[in-house]
Design a protein around this motif. Structure first.
Motif, short mmCIF file in Angstrom:
data_model
loop_
_atom_site.label_atom_id
_atom_site.label_comp_id
_atom_site.label_asym_id
_atom_site.label_seq_id
_atom_site.Cartn_x
_atom_site.Cartn_y
_atom_site.Cartn_z
N TYR A 149 0.90 -1.17 0.10
CA TYR A 149 0.07 0.06 -0.04
C TYR A 149 0.87 1.15 -0.04
O TYR A 149 0.65 2.46 -0.68
N ARG A 150 2.04 1.44 0.74
CA ARG A 150 2.86 2.21 0.79
C ARG A 150 3.43 2.44 -0.52
O ARG A 150 3.73 3.65 -0.81
N THR A 151 3.67 1.50 -1.30
CA THR A 151 4.50 1.41 -2.52
C THR A 151 3.51 2.27 -3.50
O THR A 151 3.85 3.18 -4.18
N LEU A 152 2.29 1.90 -3.47
CA LEU A 152 1.19 2.48 -4.38
C LEU A 152 0.98 3.94 -3.98
O LEU A 152 0.87 4.77 -5.03
N ARG A 159 6.59 9.95 -5.83
CA ARG A 159 7.88 9.74 -5.12
C ARG A 159 8.58 8.37 -5.64
O ARG A 159 8.27 7.45 -5.10
N GLY A 160 9.49 8.40 -6.58
CA GLY A 160 10.01 7.38 -7.25
C GLY A 160 11.07 6.63 -6.32
O GLY A 160 10.84 5.30 -6.19
N LEU A 161 11.94 7.33 -5.64
CA LEU A 161 12.62 6.52 -5.02
C LEU A 161 11.93 5.76 -3.74
O LEU A 161 12.38 4.63 -3.44
N GLU A 162 11.14 6.35 -3.20
CA GLU A 162 10.24 5.88 -1.83
C GLU A 162 9.47 4.60 -2.50
O GLU A 162 9.30 3.82 -1.67
N THR A 163 8.95 5.00 -3.62
CA THR A 163 8.07 3.64 -4.15
C THR A 163 8.92 2.44 -4.23
O THR A 163 8.76 1.38 -4.00
N ARG A 164 10.33 2.58 -4.86
CA ARG A 164 11.23 1.52 -5.05
C ARG A 164 11.57 0.95 -3.77
O ARG A 164 11.70 -0.44 -3.37
N LEU A 165 11.95 1.80 -2.74
CA LEU A 165 12.23 1.25 -1.26
C LEU A 165 11.17 0.55 -0.66
O LEU A 165 11.33 -0.56 -0.21
N ASP A 166 9.90 1.04 -0.90
CA ASP A 166 8.98 0.23 -0.22
C ASP A 166 8.54 -1.01 -0.88
O ASP A 166 8.23 -2.22 -0.42
N ALA A 167 8.74 -1.04 -2.23
CA ALA A 167 8.40 -2.21 -3.07
C ALA A 167 9.45 -3.26 -2.67
O ALA A 167 9.16 -4.62 -2.45
N ALA A 168 10.60 -2.80 -2.48
CA ALA A 168 11.79 -3.78 -2.24
C ALA A 168 11.42 -4.47 -0.77
O ALA A 168 11.81 -5.54 -0.53
N THR A 216 8.78 -5.94 -8.99
CA THR A 216 8.64 -5.50 -7.55
C THR A 216 9.80 -4.69 -7.22
O THR A 216 9.74 -3.54 -6.94
N LEU A 217 10.91 -5.32 -7.38
CA LEU A 217 12.19 -4.83 -7.07
C LEU A 217 12.53 -3.62 -7.87
O LEU A 217 13.41 -2.89 -7.41
N GLU A 218 12.00 -3.68 -9.17
CA GLU A 218 12.27 -2.39 -9.96
C GLU A 218 11.48 -1.52 -9.71
O GLU A 218 11.54 -0.33 -10.30
N GLY A 219 10.60 -1.54 -8.67
CA GLY A 219 9.54 -0.49 -8.42
C GLY A 219 8.34 -0.39 -9.49
O GLY A 219 7.77 0.62 -9.59
N ASP A 220 7.98 -1.53 -10.38
CA ASP A 220 6.89 -1.52 -10.97
C ASP A 220 5.52 -1.79 -10.46
O ASP A 220 5.31 -2.95 -9.69
N VAL A 221 4.71 -0.76 -9.93
CA VAL A 221 3.72 -0.82 -9.23
C VAL A 221 2.49 -1.87 -10.04
O VAL A 221 1.66 -2.41 -9.16
N SER A 222 2.46 -2.10 -11.08
CA SER A 222 1.69 -2.86 -11.88
C SER A 222 1.90 -4.36 -11.39
O SER A 222 1.09 -5.23 -10.95
N ALA A 223 3.14 -4.63 -10.92
CA ALA A 223 3.53 -5.88 -10.34
C ALA A 223 2.79 -6.05 -8.94
O ALA A 223 2.35 -7.15 -8.66
N THR A 227 0.11 -8.96 -8.02
CA THR A 227 0.34 -9.73 -6.82
C THR A 227 -0.80 -9.61 -6.05
O THR A 227 -1.07 -10.75 -5.31
N PHE A 228 -1.14 -8.49 -5.50
CA PHE A 228 -2.21 -8.50 -4.79
C PHE A 228 -3.55 -9.20 -5.12
O PHE A 228 -4.07 -10.07 -4.24
#
Length: 264
Positions: A149-152, A159-168, A216-223, A227-228
């Motif tokens: 949820y935080r990633t999305l 917030r691109g960097l934060e997206t990738r961090l929470d995705a990872a 997901t590790l690449e920050g791809d929110v569609s993944a 996954t959800f």
């Protein structure tokens, strides 16, 4: 000479080293030697020319008290007492991480009439009540949802960097959920692809799950959204098998916030 059950994939050099190890341990411990388990890459047919042999030497409690684990460039011998092997560390405790050592690890020598093989299997599996505890009481399912949820939200807000961090950050929680629902201890990262391909998970084909993890590790929110949908379906199946609705209730408890997971 002990009668060893050696996997077919071992090289002649590995087999010879294991025979010598077994002979030495029989000579040193006699009837206090209860068995030998081959772990690590060699135990799973995954070794390279740089791999050593990882052997668990199972001894009676008395013998194990006077023996330490040893390490060399060729062979590592970890020592487990019989009581230690029969004790299953709960999730989140100090020795939980060690349980996957026994997953898919062949028993080379069992002098317990089959009890050793059963104890090895139990270490690497997650029982139904234990699974409920990991998913719900230990919040692995809710934790994955939180990071997803935080990633999305980060992506929505640019917030691109934060997206990738929470995705990872979400990935370890996801893997705990997926393997726990299958009744297994999550593998070490090195063995993730190996296990998925050699011991498939129902509902999670290896290429599908590995692809979702990579994206997901690449920050791809569609993944995250894909996954959800899979996790939601897995919760329904899991709850049906358990005769309750606890994981589904946990997901649905997010209410309106689940709209962020809808496909875009």
């Amino acid at each position: 000479m002990p009668d060893l059950d050696l996997p077919d994939w071992l090289t002649s050099d590995q087999r010879a080293r294991l025979v010598r190890l077994a002979e030495r341990n029989v000579a040193d411990h006699g009837d206090d030697l209860l068995g030998l388990v081959l772990s690590g890459s060699a135990g799973r047919g995954f070794a390279t020319e740089r791999s050593d042999l990882d052997v668990v030497v199972v001894l009676s409690d008395e013998a194990a008290a006077g023996r330490e684990s040893t390490h060399s460039p060729d062979v590592d011998e970890a020592v487990d007492s019989w009581s230690e092997l029969l004790t299953v560390p709960p999730f989140g405790t100090e020795h939980w991480w060690y349980r996957w050592t026994y997953a898919w690890a062949p028993v080379l020598l069992d002098r317990t009439g089959g009890e050793l093989a059963g104890a090895v299997r139990r270490q690497a599996t997650v029982g139904p009540d234990e699974a409920d505890g990991i998913l719900i009481e230990h919040d692995r399912l809710d934790g994955w949802l939180n990071f997803a949820y935080r990633t999305l939200k980060n992506d929505r807000d640019g917030r691109g960097l934060e997206t990738r961090l929470d995705a990872a950050e979400s990935v370890p929680w996801l893997l705990d959920v997926v393997f726990t629902m299958a009744g297994r201890v999550r593998p070490y990262n090195k063995y993730l692809a190996w296990e998925l391909r050699n011991h498939p998970l129902d509902g999670w084909p290896a290429d599908d799950l590995l692809g979702l993890v990579r994206r997901t590790l690449e920050g791809d929110v569609s993944a995250i959204r894909e996954t959800f949908a899979r996790v939601r379906a897995a919760c329904s199946s899991y709850d049906t098998s358990r005769g309750h609705t606890r994981t589904t209730d946990m997901v649905e408890g997010w209410g309106e916030e689940l709209r962020l997971f809808e496909p875009r």
